[in-house]
Every structure is written in C-alpha cells, then in structure tokens.
Design a protein around this motif. Structure first.
Motif, mmCIF file in Angstrom:
data_model
loop_
_atom_site.group_PDB
_atom_site.id
_atom_site.type_symbol
_atom_site.label_atom_id
_atom_site.label_comp_id
_atom_site.label_asym_id
_atom_site.label_seq_id
_atom_site.Cartn_x
_atom_site.Cartn_y
_atom_site.Cartn_z
ATOM 1 N N ARG A 245 0.822 -1.211 0.000
ATOM 2 C CA ARG A 245 0.000 0.000 0.000
ATOM 3 C C ARG A 245 0.860 1.266 0.000
ATOM 4 O O ARG A 245 0.483 2.273 -0.600
ATOM 5 N N GLN A 246 1.999 1.176 0.645
ATOM 6 C CA GLN A 246 2.856 2.354 0.780
ATOM 7 C C GLN A 246 3.644 2.660 -0.491
ATOM 8 O O GLN A 246 3.838 3.833 -0.844
ATOM 9 N N HIS A 247 4.091 1.635 -1.217
ATOM 10 C CA HIS A 247 5.069 1.851 -2.288
ATOM 11 C C HIS A 247 4.593 1.509 -3.698
ATOM 12 O O HIS A 247 5.216 1.953 -4.663
ATOM 13 N N TRP A 248 3.529 0.717 -3.843
ATOM 14 C CA TRP A 248 3.150 0.314 -5.204
ATOM 15 C C TRP A 248 2.255 1.368 -5.844
ATOM 16 O O TRP A 248 1.234 1.758 -5.296
ATOM 17 N N HIS A 249 2.661 1.830 -7.052
ATOM 18 C CA HIS A 249 1.904 2.869 -7.756
ATOM 19 C C HIS A 249 1.585 2.480 -9.194
ATOM 20 O O HIS A 249 1.140 3.328 -9.973
ATOM 21 N N GLY A 250 1.838 1.240 -9.580
ATOM 22 C CA GLY A 250 1.422 0.777 -10.894
ATOM 23 C C GLY A 250 2.522 0.757 -11.929
ATOM 24 O O GLY A 250 3.703 1.005 -11.647
ATOM 25 N N PRO A 251 2.162 0.455 -13.190
ATOM 26 C CA PRO A 251 3.143 0.309 -14.269
ATOM 27 C C PRO A 251 4.016 1.545 -14.452
ATOM 28 O O PRO A 251 3.522 2.682 -14.419
ATOM 29 N N GLY A 252 5.305 1.310 -14.615
ATOM 30 C CA GLY A 252 6.230 2.385 -14.932
ATOM 31 C C GLY A 252 6.616 3.271 -13.770
ATOM 32 O O GLY A 252 7.488 4.127 -13.902
ATOM 33 N N ARG A 253 5.982 3.082 -12.613
ATOM 34 C CA ARG A 253 6.286 3.899 -11.443
ATOM 35 C C ARG A 253 7.253 3.147 -10.543
ATOM 36 O O ARG A 253 7.155 1.931 -10.394
ATOM 37 N N PRO A 254 8.209 3.826 -9.918
ATOM 38 C CA PRO A 254 9.200 3.127 -9.094
ATOM 39 C C PRO A 254 8.574 2.452 -7.874
ATOM 40 O O PRO A 254 7.725 3.035 -7.202
ATOM 41 N N PHE A 255 9.032 1.232 -7.641
ATOM 42 C CA PHE A 255 8.584 0.426 -6.516
ATOM 43 C C PHE A 255 9.786 0.318 -5.572
ATOM 44 O O PHE A 255 10.708 -0.466 -5.792
ATOM 45 N N ALA A 256 9.793 1.127 -4.511
ATOM 46 C CA ALA A 256 10.978 1.296 -3.671
ATOM 47 C C ALA A 256 11.053 0.221 -2.590
ATOM 48 O O ALA A 256 10.758 0.450 -1.416
ATOM 49 N N ILE A 257 11.473 -0.984 -3.016
ATOM 50 C CA ILE A 257 11.582 -2.091 -2.057
ATOM 51 C C ILE A 257 12.972 -2.729 -2.101
ATOM 52 O O ILE A 257 13.186 -3.782 -1.506
ATOM 53 N N GLY A 258 13.906 -2.089 -2.778
ATOM 54 C CA GLY A 258 15.236 -2.662 -2.938
ATOM 55 C C GLY A 258 16.002 -2.841 -1.642
ATOM 56 O O GLY A 258 16.928 -3.669 -1.588
ATOM 57 N N ASP A 259 15.641 -2.110 -0.594
ATOM 58 C CA ASP A 259 16.346 -2.227 0.679
ATOM 59 C C ASP A 259 15.630 -3.152 1.662
ATOM 60 O O ASP A 259 16.088 -3.313 2.792
ATOM 61 N N GLU A 260 14.528 -3.742 1.235
ATOM 62 C CA GLU A 260 13.778 -4.625 2.129
ATOM 63 C C GLU A 260 14.438 -6.012 2.182
ATOM 64 O O GLU A 260 15.169 -6.398 1.277
ATOM 65 N N PRO A 261 14.186 -6.787 3.238
ATOM 66 C CA PRO A 261 14.707 -8.151 3.311
ATOM 67 C C PRO A 261 14.250 -8.994 2.121
ATOM 68 O O PRO A 261 13.190 -8.749 1.529
#
Length: 331
Positions: A245-261
């Motif tokens: 809910r916090q980070h997903w914004h759909g196609p082409g938009r950055p999904f900022a989860i690279g630092d997650e476990p």
C-alpha cells in the motif's frame, strides 16, 4: 445407539472453537451464538468432529457430505452420515459436483469442486469446519519440507482462512488421529476408512508410513512447529500488505523495495508481476504466485533489468519499475 462424547472432550472442543472464532471474526462472533456448519466425509476424524459439535452446540449444527462420485460406495457413505446426523438431530445435506471430475490432477480437481460446493452451502452459517488434525498437519509439513517449500508452505494447514464470505475453521489441529478414532468408537458413531489413504502412490501415504515407522518424529510437536510458522507467516503477510500500500503505484512507477529483506522482496515482486499482468492483460508466458523469482532478484541486486512472466523489471534510482516486456525478436 450414538452416545455423547465425554464432557472433557466436549469442553476442549468448545474452547478450541472459542479461540478460532475470536481470531476469525475479531471477537465479533461468540462461541455461544455461532452457527456451525460441518464438512463430514464419513471418516473417523470427521465423524468424531460431528459428535463433538452436536454435543457442544446443540441446535446450532448443520452438516454436509460431498460425494465426488469417484469410487463405488461413496453414495452409501454419504447415506451413513445422513443417518448418523438424523440420530443426533443435525440437519444434513449431500452435495455433488456440477460436472464429472475427470482429467489430470484429479485430487486437485476434486478438492476444488468440494470446497466450491461446501462454501456455497455454508454461506448462511458463515463458517465451515473441517476435520484436519495434528497428524494431517505433520504430514503436510513434512511433504512440503521435502519439496523445499518456503515459509508459507511450511506453515501447513491454516487454523482458519476465508473463502468468499465463509470462514473455514480447523478446530482439531491439536487433536491426534488415534484419539479422534477412539472417541468415535466410544461414542458408537459409525465411520468408514477411505481406501485411498493406504494407496502408496500418494505422497501423503508414504509420509504417513515414515511417521509411523519413526517414533522419534512426534506428529503433535511437528504440528505445533507448523502453528508457530503460521504465526510468523501472518506477521510477514501484514508487513507485505503495508509495504504494498505504501510503495506500489502501478506500471512504470518506481517500486521502492530494494532495501527490504529478501523474503519481502520475493512476495512483493511476485505480487507486482501479477498486478502488471492483470492491468496490461498479459497472458503469456504463464506465471504463478509460487514462481521462482530468485534469478530476477539477483539481477536487480546487480543493477540489471530482468524479464519474467512477460513483465520487464528495471532498476532505477528511486526503485524498480515494472512494465510489459518488449516482444521477442524472431530469428
């Protein structure tokens, strides 16, 4: 003549149901008011559950038997359950598949047809009880351990889950198979043994044999471990939902989860790929919720784009972006 189970067993069953109802309905449904719908196959486990429920919740129990029409004798078994229910004052229905169950993976198809029919039947009650017990749980966990399953798989049979508007409850997950069989016998409840339970072609039958031949493996303790893993799975699922809910914004938009476990990345990437496929109507190649995304995550960690399930995932300064993969060049 069927006799009620011992008071101690009935009290234990009511206590297990009270805890399950509190979890499944967030305290909104009391054990003193719940309507209880049972899936009763005719085996010792489900017939013991029927006897326990009839004694614990008089006047609030209904039961159904799903006849798969896959073997001789199934109609007679459903009729046996109906007669036992009539003696205990429990309304009973016999359900059948809308179309014959055929083809490959027949056990999976049978299970799907059974739950579809049973949950539709139980809609008014809002609950559906199945007789999965500790030995079932231990067998499930060992089978999945042997298949290199992740946490979700090792958590085994859930104590409760929702399917549509029905809460499917498993109140017997701490009860042993032998104890339930003894309870059914003592209560003089009729039951049958499914011959498929002894078919060595099934993984579960082989694992059951291993457990029986290895006293050091305690089914109850294995089932308890599965329950702890289910609790951990629930915590992770909540975290995944929050990050989504916090980070997903759909196609082409950055999904900022690279630092997650890594485990959170696995789940979120699978969910993002599935969402993109649904949004952009990508049907090929096939993609499953359990797909192996390790190579994709390795490439993203190395700063490289990757394609899976017809979706291209590209790393960027603000996160990973997801979109339709370009068509393959023909040679």
């Amino acid at each position: 003549m069927i006799v009620p189970p011992p008071d101690a067993a009935v009290a234990r069953f009511r206590g297990d149901m009270a805890r399950l109802l509190a979890r499944a309905f967030d305290g909104a449904t009391s054990v003193d008011e719940a309507r209880v719908a049972l899936a009763v196959s005719g085996g010792a486990d489900s017939m013991a559950m029927l006897a326990l429920a009839a004694a614990a919740f008089p006047g609030r129990v209904t039961a159904a038997t799903f006849d798969h029409h896959l073997r001789q004798g199934s109609a007679a078994e459903a009729a046996m359950v109906a007669r036992a229910c009539a003696e205990m004052g429990v309304p009973h229905a016999t359900l059948s598949p809308d179309t014959p169950i055929t083809g490959s993976s027949i056990q999976m198809r049978a299970r799907a047809a059974r739950y579809t029919a049973l949950t539709a039947w139980a809609a008014d009650a809002g609950t559906l009880l199945t007789a999965h017990h500790a030995d079932d749980q231990a067998e499930t966990m060992l089978m999945r351990l042997n298949r290199a399953s992740g946490l979700a798989g090792l958590a085994g049979v859930r104590a409760w889950r929702r399917e549509g508007g029905v809460a499917i409850l498993r109140p017997l997950l701490t009860w042993r198979r032998a104890d339930l069989r003894a309870l059914a016998t003592a209560a003089m409840v009729p039951f049958v043994d499914d011959p498929s339970n002894d078919d060595p072609r099934h993984d579960r039958t082989r694992i059951r044999g291993v457990l029986a031949a290895t006293p050091a493996l305690d089914a109850a303790r294995i089932a308890t471990s599965a329950a702890w893993l289910a609790d951990a799975e629930e915590v992770i699922a909540v975290q995944v939902e929050r990050l989504w809910r916090q980070h997903w914004h759909g196609p082409g938009r950055p999904f900022a989860i690279g630092d997650e476990p890594r485990e959170l990345q696995r789940r979120l990437v699978r969910r993002a790929i599935a969402d993109i496929r649904a949004t952009l109507t990508i049907a090929r190649p096939p993609f499953a919720d359990s797909a192996n995304v390790e190579p994709l995550l390795d490439r993203l960690a190395a700063g490289q784009a990757a394609v899976q399930g017809g979706v291209k995932v590209s790393p960027g300064p603000n996160g990973w972006s997801f979109g339709a993969a370009p068509p393959r060049r023909s040679l």
